[in-house]
Write a protein that holds these residues in place. Sequence first.
Motif, mmCIF file in Angstrom:
data_model
loop_
_atom_site.group_PDB
_atom_site.id
_atom_site.type_symbol
_atom_site.label_atom_id
_atom_site.label_comp_id
_atom_site.label_asym_id
_atom_site.label_seq_id
_atom_site.Cartn_x
_atom_site.Cartn_y
_atom_site.Cartn_z
ATOM 1 N N GLU A 225 32.108 27.033 27.370
ATOM 2 C CA GLU A 225 31.686 27.289 28.744
ATOM 3 C C GLU A 225 32.872 27.322 29.700
ATOM 4 O O GLU A 225 32.728 27.728 30.857
ATOM 5 C CB GLU A 225 30.683 26.221 29.208
ATOM 6 N N LEU A 226 34.040 26.901 29.231
ATOM 7 C CA LEU A 226 35.241 26.926 30.065
ATOM 8 C C LEU A 226 36.040 28.187 29.769
ATOM 9 O O LEU A 226 36.154 28.618 28.622
ATOM 10 C CB LEU A 226 36.105 25.690 29.806
ATOM 11 N N THR A 227 36.597 28.772 30.815
ATOM 12 C CA THR A 227 37.311 30.044 30.685
ATOM 13 C C THR A 227 38.654 29.974 31.388
ATOM 14 O O THR A 227 38.723 29.567 32.554
ATOM 15 C CB THR A 227 36.486 31.198 31.291
ATOM 16 N N LEU A 228 39.700 30.350 30.674
ATOM 17 C CA LEU A 228 41.033 30.488 31.251
ATOM 18 C C LEU A 228 41.204 31.938 31.684
ATOM 19 O O LEU A 228 41.013 32.860 30.887
ATOM 20 C CB LEU A 228 42.100 30.114 30.222
ATOM 21 N N VAL A 229 41.546 32.158 32.959
ATOM 22 C CA VAL A 229 41.725 33.499 33.504
ATOM 23 C C VAL A 229 43.171 33.647 33.958
ATOM 24 O O VAL A 229 43.685 32.806 34.699
ATOM 25 C CB VAL A 229 40.765 33.772 34.673
ATOM 26 N N ILE A 230 43.815 34.722 33.514
ATOM 27 C CA ILE A 230 45.220 34.970 33.822
ATOM 28 C C ILE A 230 45.353 36.328 34.485
ATOM 29 O O ILE A 230 44.808 37.326 33.991
ATOM 30 C CB ILE A 230 46.085 34.936 32.548
ATOM 31 N N TYR A 231 46.071 36.375 35.609
ATOM 32 C CA TYR A 231 46.296 37.616 36.341
ATOM 33 C C TYR A 231 47.750 38.053 36.221
ATOM 34 O O TYR A 231 48.650 37.235 36.059
ATOM 35 C CB TYR A 231 45.994 37.406 37.829
ATOM 36 N N SER A 232 47.951 39.361 36.324
ATOM 37 C CA SER A 232 49.291 39.919 36.402
ATOM 38 C C SER A 232 49.222 41.235 37.138
ATOM 39 O O SER A 232 48.235 41.977 37.001
ATOM 40 C CB SER A 232 49.872 40.131 34.999
ATOM 41 N N GLU A 233 50.222 41.531 37.940
ATOM 42 C CA GLU A 233 50.265 42.855 38.564
ATOM 43 C C GLU A 233 50.332 43.910 37.473
ATOM 44 O O GLU A 233 50.984 43.714 36.448
ATOM 45 C CB GLU A 233 51.450 42.973 39.523
ATOM 46 N N GLU A 234 49.659 45.012 37.687
ATOM 47 C CA GLU A 234 49.461 45.983 36.618
ATOM 48 C C GLU A 234 50.778 46.527 36.059
ATOM 49 O O GLU A 234 50.861 46.921 34.908
ATOM 50 C CB GLU A 234 48.587 47.136 37.096
ATOM 51 N N SER A 235 51.817 46.533 36.854
ATOM 52 C CA SER A 235 53.107 47.042 36.376
ATOM 53 C C SER A 235 53.804 46.075 35.447
ATOM 54 O O SER A 235 54.771 46.416 34.794
ATOM 55 C CB SER A 235 54.029 47.327 37.580
ATOM 56 N N ARG A 236 53.271 44.838 35.358
ATOM 57 C CA ARG A 236 53.861 43.843 34.493
ATOM 58 C C ARG A 236 52.961 43.605 33.284
ATOM 59 O O ARG A 236 51.781 43.929 33.311
ATOM 60 C CB ARG A 236 54.041 42.508 35.242
#
Length: 267
Positions: free
Chosen positions: A252-263
């Motif tokens: 039920e726990l979720t790790l969410v990671i973001y990055s700018e699309e160029s990276r």
Amino acid sequence: MQQEEDQRRELGAFLRSRRGRITPEQVGLPHTGRRRTPGLRREELALLAGISATWYTYLEQGRDIRASDQVLGAIASTLRLDPHEREHLFRLAGHAPAVLAEEPEPLAAEVAAVPHLLQPQPAYIIDGTYDVLSVNRAAGELFPNLTAAADRPANLARWTFLEPVARDVVVDWETEARGLVARLRMLAGRHPGNSRYTRLIDELKAGSTHMRDWWPEYDVQVQHGGRKRLRPPGREAADFVYTAFHLAEQPELTLVIYSEESRSVVG
């Protein structure tokens, strides 16, 4: 039990909402003049699904009846449900367990540390009700005021609907907010009667006309990653990709990671 009654009512409401979206022409029925309500009549749907009209009416009315996999499959096919809607239907009909605890599980220190190890990529961990259990500095900067409230946990759904700055940060706010409502509907359907969802949804309805308008539409959605156009404070809008990972021992726990699309995305 009250929970079972609530689940049957939810099932009936979901079926009615989907029946109203299917026109007779879509399923090959002849046009018979003006209709008082949009969509298929109950009798028409039952005929197409090969089931008793009375029995289907009982299902929509929330009567205490048990539908088989075969019957649910026939209804899902007639209503042209997508895979996520089909899963939602089966869960509401009692064909999947609801296991979310009424109180959130504590987050182990080593798990809470993961978003901080991913700095400078924005990262956070959320639970099934979108409570933010751990967030690194980059994510806090990308989503201002996400953790501002000191008297309750940060919550991504609450931030999206009730925090004014969210509409500045999330460029396509309506599209993203509608998707969030659909995912909340799917999650709440997996755990009918769970007070954590009830409290959150009631709060969002009370504070947002959009939530009140969109919740009765019964859209459902599952999403594990994608793209968002975000406007970080003090910067121009940019495209971000994000990826979600479920924790093996606490799904039920979720790790969410973001990055700018160029990276490249960390993961």
